[in-house]
Motif scaffolding. Structure first.
Motif, PDB file in Angstrom:
ATOM      1  N   LEU A  74      15.188  33.735  19.350  1.00 52.71           N
ATOM      2  CA  LEU A  74      13.877  33.109  19.465  1.00 52.71           C
ATOM      3  C   LEU A  74      13.815  31.976  18.461  1.00 52.71           C
ATOM      4  O   LEU A  74      14.473  32.031  17.411  1.00 52.71           O
ATOM      5  CB  LEU A  74      12.740  34.099  19.162  1.00 52.71           C
ATOM      6  CG  LEU A  74      12.325  35.104  20.225  1.00 52.71           C
ATOM      7  CD1 LEU A  74      11.282  36.055  19.636  1.00 52.71           C
ATOM      8  CD2 LEU A  74      11.778  34.419  21.454  1.00 52.71           C
ATOM      9  N   GLY A  97       7.410  36.434  20.676  1.00 50.47           N
ATOM     10  CA  GLY A  97       7.487  37.085  21.973  1.00 50.47           C
ATOM     11  C   GLY A  97       8.319  38.336  21.917  1.00 50.47           C
ATOM     12  O   GLY A  97       8.651  38.833  20.834  1.00 50.47           O
ATOM     13  N   THR A 103       2.560  34.998  14.237  1.00 52.26           N
ATOM     14  CA  THR A 103       3.000  35.137  15.623  1.00 52.26           C
ATOM     15  C   THR A 103       3.861  36.385  15.727  1.00 52.26           C
ATOM     16  O   THR A 103       4.707  36.642  14.867  1.00 52.26           O
ATOM     17  CB  THR A 103       3.764  33.884  16.104  1.00 52.26           C
ATOM     18  OG1 THR A 103       4.064  33.995  17.497  1.00 52.26           O
ATOM     19  CG2 THR A 103       5.049  33.642  15.329  1.00 52.26           C
TER      20      THR A 103
END
Length: 123
Positions: A18, A10, A117
């Motif tokens: 994170l 993110g 990701t």
């Protein structure tokens, strides 16, 4: 075959945290050492951290040592990357990977990869 699926990326401000997760399926998870790598735009994929089958041994890139922590839960077939004190230069796509070669920093020794990701750290 081992299938790997990452999550948890993110957008975060510099100094933030994170936690990435990677869930494995298909083979016995504890047979594999696990690694995290990252790739920034225009750069080669680089090693971040690795952990042995039991979780007792870890190894980190110098650039993340003291800020990132790799761990695993064999009961959940999951490896984690806790990232603290994030910097803009940590911005990259993060990949988890599985290998039968323990504690390797070489991406060439990891035959199984997730799809990645995105982690973006703003200044």
């Amino acid at each position: 075959q081992v299938q790997l699926v990452e999550s948890g990326g993110g957008l975060v401000q510099a100094g933030g945290s994170l936690r990435l997760s990677c869930v494995a399926s298909g083979r016995t998870f504890s047979d594999y050492g696990m690694g995290w790598f990252r790739q920034a735009p225009g750069k080669e994929r680089e090693f971040v951290a690795t952990i042995n089958w039991s979780g007792a041994h870890t190894y980190y890139a110098e650039s993340v040592k003291g800020r990132f922590t790799i761990s695993r839960d064999n009961g959940k077939n999951t490896v984690y990357l806790q990232m603290n004190s994030l910097k803009p230069e940590d911005t990259a796509v993060y990949y988890c990977a599985a290998s039968t070669v323990l504690l390797s920093a070489s991406k060439d020794l990891y035959p199984y990869w997730g799809q990645g990701t995105q982690v973006t750290v703003s200044s």
